[in-house]
Write a protein that holds these residues in place. Structure first.
Motif, PDB file in Angstrom:
ATOM      1  N   SER A 244      51.523 -29.177  42.468  1.00  0.00           N
ATOM      2  CA  SER A 244      51.190 -28.134  43.440  1.00  0.00           C
ATOM      3  C   SER A 244      49.830 -27.544  43.103  1.00  0.00           C
ATOM      4  O   SER A 244      49.526 -27.327  41.924  1.00  0.00           O
ATOM      5  N   PRO A 245      49.014 -27.267  44.103  1.00  0.00           N
ATOM      6  CA  PRO A 245      47.702 -26.690  43.824  1.00  0.00           C
ATOM      7  C   PRO A 245      47.785 -25.204  43.483  1.00  0.00           C
ATOM      8  O   PRO A 245      48.689 -24.503  43.935  1.00  0.00           O
ATOM      9  N   ALA A 246      46.845 -24.749  42.684  1.00  0.00           N
ATOM     10  CA  ALA A 246      46.616 -23.311  42.552  1.00  0.00           C
ATOM     11  C   ALA A 246      45.847 -22.890  43.799  1.00  0.00           C
ATOM     12  O   ALA A 246      44.847 -23.511  44.157  1.00  0.00           O
ATOM     13  N   ALA A 247      46.347 -21.871  44.466  1.00  0.00           N
ATOM     14  CA  ALA A 247      45.706 -21.410  45.697  1.00  0.00           C
ATOM     15  C   ALA A 247      45.298 -19.947  45.540  1.00  0.00           C
ATOM     16  O   ALA A 247      46.116 -19.120  45.133  1.00  0.00           O
ATOM     17  N   ILE A 248      44.040 -19.667  45.844  1.00  0.00           N
ATOM     18  CA  ILE A 248      43.523 -18.293  45.785  1.00  0.00           C
ATOM     19  C   ILE A 248      42.878 -17.978  47.134  1.00  0.00           C
ATOM     20  O   ILE A 248      42.007 -18.723  47.598  1.00  0.00           O
ATOM     21  N   VAL A 249      43.317 -16.874  47.751  1.00  0.00           N
ATOM     22  CA  VAL A 249      42.822 -16.510  49.085  1.00  0.00           C
ATOM     23  C   VAL A 249      42.482 -15.022  49.112  1.00  0.00           C
ATOM     24  O   VAL A 249      43.295 -14.175  48.735  1.00  0.00           O
ATOM     25  N   GLU A 250      41.274 -14.735  49.574  1.00  0.00           N
ATOM     26  CA  GLU A 250      40.837 -13.347  49.767  1.00  0.00           C
ATOM     27  C   GLU A 250      41.341 -12.854  51.119  1.00  0.00           C
ATOM     28  O   GLU A 250      41.224 -13.555  52.123  1.00  0.00           O
ATOM     29  N   VAL A 251      41.900 -11.639  51.131  1.00  0.00           N
ATOM     30  CA  VAL A 251      42.416 -11.045  52.366  1.00  0.00           C
ATOM     31  C   VAL A 251      41.657  -9.755  52.643  1.00  0.00           C
ATOM     32  O   VAL A 251      41.613  -8.851  51.795  1.00  0.00           O
ATOM     33  N   ARG A 252      41.036  -9.678  53.805  1.00  0.00           N
ATOM     34  CA  ARG A 252      40.378  -8.454  54.262  1.00  0.00           C
ATOM     35  C   ARG A 252      41.093  -7.944  55.508  1.00  0.00           C
ATOM     36  O   ARG A 252      41.741  -8.714  56.217  1.00  0.00           O
ATOM     37  N   ARG A 253      40.937  -6.656  55.781  1.00  0.00           N
ATOM     38  CA  ARG A 253      41.611  -6.075  56.944  1.00  0.00           C
ATOM     39  C   ARG A 253      40.664  -5.183  57.728  1.00  0.00           C
ATOM     40  O   ARG A 253      39.958  -4.349  57.165  1.00  0.00           O
ATOM     41  N   ASP A 254      40.701  -5.378  59.033  1.00  0.00           N
ATOM     42  CA  ASP A 254      39.986  -4.502  59.956  1.00  0.00           C
ATOM     43  C   ASP A 254      40.957  -4.168  61.085  1.00  0.00           C
ATOM     44  O   ASP A 254      41.183  -4.980  61.975  1.00  0.00           O
ATOM     45  N   GLY A 255      41.571  -2.993  61.016  1.00  0.00           N
ATOM     46  CA  GLY A 255      42.562  -2.611  62.013  1.00  0.00           C
ATOM     47  C   GLY A 255      43.756  -3.551  61.980  1.00  0.00           C
ATOM     48  O   GLY A 255      44.406  -3.711  60.949  1.00  0.00           O
TER      49      GLY A 255
END
Length: 199
Positions: A58-69
């Protein structure tokens, strides 16, 4: 092995991924879809960065999450197999991400979290509880998604992540455990950082 199991568990996936034939994926979990953007405006605040650990298969997965409203913005940082903890940390540094940024990771691996913390990463365990997978999905489904266009694995998973179907063609209420590494990383962020404001 995962693909061979599909022959018994999901006929549509088996047709596509096992037999290499054309097929239609039904029962997508994030059926609203997503928008694409060339790059995400840096002025949109970062909620947190999710990490789903993997290594050999299984891959290591890294995801940035930003929020606008009501919009969540996703940027894939890493999606690779064979990365140890030091290599994960170095990959984050190469992206010039401030290590003080909040990271939310799979709580099933406390030793890995502790080691990354010792490297200087502001990392926290995901707040899992009873039915945390479906709870995280429910939180995320309240938002619209925008994905940076070079985040190919996030896009692939959004197109493929679906509900499990039983032999009678009925949904079991559980997701199939495939195409979920990047989406699990995003879900950890939702459980820790988005649940309260959407209670």
């Amino acid at each position: 092995q995962e693909i061979e199991l599909l022959e018994k568990t999901d006929k549509a996936f088996w047709q596509i991924y096992g037999l290499g034939e054309y097929g239609k994926i039904e029962g997508l979990i994030y059926e609203k879809g997503y928008e694409l953007c060339d790059s995400i405006d840096s002025r949109i605040p970062v909620v947190a960065i999710g990490i789903d650990f993997g290594y050999s298969t299984s891959p290591a997965a890294i995801v940035e999450v930003r929020r606008d409203g009501n919009k969540l913005y996703f940027r894939e940082i890493l999606y690779r197999t064979g990365y140890n903890n030091r290599e994960i940390f170095e990959a984050i540094k190469q992206q010039k991400i401030d290590t003080r940024t909040k990271f939310i990771a799979d709580s099933a691996e406390p030793k890995t979290i502790d080691e990354l913390y010792s490297f200087g990463l502001n990392i926290h365990a995901a707040k899992k509880g009873k039915d945390s997978v479906n709870n995280g999905i429910d939180i995320l489904r309240r938002f619209d998604f925008v994905v940076q266009s070079d985040s190919s694995n996030v896009i692939k998973e959004l197109k493929s992540y679906k509900w499990e179907i039983d032999r009678n063609g009925n949904r079991t209420g559980k997701p199939i455990k495939m195409f979920d590494h990047a989406l699990d990383a995003i879900r950890y962020v939702a459980l820790n950082e988005l649940a309260q404001s959407n209670k």
